[in-house]
Design a protein around this motif. Sequence first.
Motif, PDB file in Angstrom:
ATOM      1  N   THR A  36       0.628  -1.173  -0.066  1.00 12.76           N
ATOM      2  CA  THR A  36       0.057  -0.062   0.010  1.00 12.76           C
ATOM      3  C   THR A  36       0.891   1.231   0.058  1.00 12.76           C
ATOM      4  O   THR A  36       0.502   2.436   0.208  1.00 12.76           O
ATOM      5  N   GLY A  37       2.211   1.129  -0.132  1.00  7.06           N
ATOM      6  CA  GLY A  37       2.999   2.555  -0.272  1.00  7.06           C
ATOM      7  C   GLY A  37       2.635   3.224  -1.339  1.00  7.06           C
ATOM      8  O   GLY A  37       2.458   4.478  -1.092  1.00  7.06           O
ATOM      9  N   ALA A  38       2.369   2.642  -2.685  1.00  3.78           N
ATOM     10  CA  ALA A  38       2.046   3.557  -3.629  1.00  3.78           C
ATOM     11  C   ALA A  38       0.646   3.999  -3.442  1.00  3.78           C
ATOM     12  O   ALA A  38      -0.234   3.163  -2.914  1.00  3.78           O
ATOM     13  N   LYS A  39       0.431   5.337  -3.716  1.00  2.00           N
ATOM     14  CA  LYS A  39      -0.829   6.181  -3.503  1.00  2.00           C
ATOM     15  C   LYS A  39      -1.429   6.318  -4.655  1.00  2.00           C
ATOM     16  O   LYS A  39      -0.885   6.802  -5.465  1.00  2.00           O
ATOM     17  N   GLU A  40      -2.907   6.366  -4.642  1.00  2.00           N
ATOM     18  CA  GLU A  40      -3.662   7.015  -5.763  1.00  2.00           C
ATOM     19  C   GLU A  40      -3.976   8.243  -5.578  1.00  2.00           C
ATOM     20  O   GLU A  40      -4.710   8.687  -4.676  1.00  2.00           O
ATOM     21  N   GLY A  41      -3.279   9.230  -6.246  1.00  2.00           N
ATOM     22  CA  GLY A  41      -3.441  10.552  -5.888  1.00  2.00           C
ATOM     23  C   GLY A  41      -4.490  11.245  -7.062  1.00  2.00           C
ATOM     24  O   GLY A  41      -5.469  11.895  -6.739  1.00  2.00           O
TER      25      GLY A  41
END
Length: 158
Positions: A36-41
Amino acid sequence: MKKIHVSTRVNGDEADFVCAPDETLLDALRDRLGLTGAKEGCGTGDCGACSVTLNGRLVCSCLVLAAEAEGAEIGTVEGIADGDKLHVLQQSFLDHAALQCGICTPGILVASKALLEKHPEPTDEEVRYWLAGNLCRCTGYDKIIRAVQDAAQKLRSA
């Protein structure tokens, strides 16, 4: 809808998952692999919060289909540290207070690491250019640039 089986390597480890044909790599990393490190911005490739490396190339994982990861090597923010020991870049971000809310930080760390692997002695202008695809609304960029330059110097000295 037909599902697709994907075999890949994530942060050096074998990974397999099943996904829909239209599922993004970002969703597969978060929902299938628990990374979950990569985020959807933004979901449109404009903010860089979901940056990962795919076969050594920096990409926005919200723009890559999960099926495209078949046989690929993926690098995420979770793979930067060496076990419990922070990477020099991560420590430098802490030392320089180059993070605040944390939404952009994983993508900026991945992009910075990719930069330093390709250009171990970047100028400030090169750092700014390389990180232009990563938006930060909290810190401004001066602390981030200083942190990347500090990490670059420490990596060269090591």
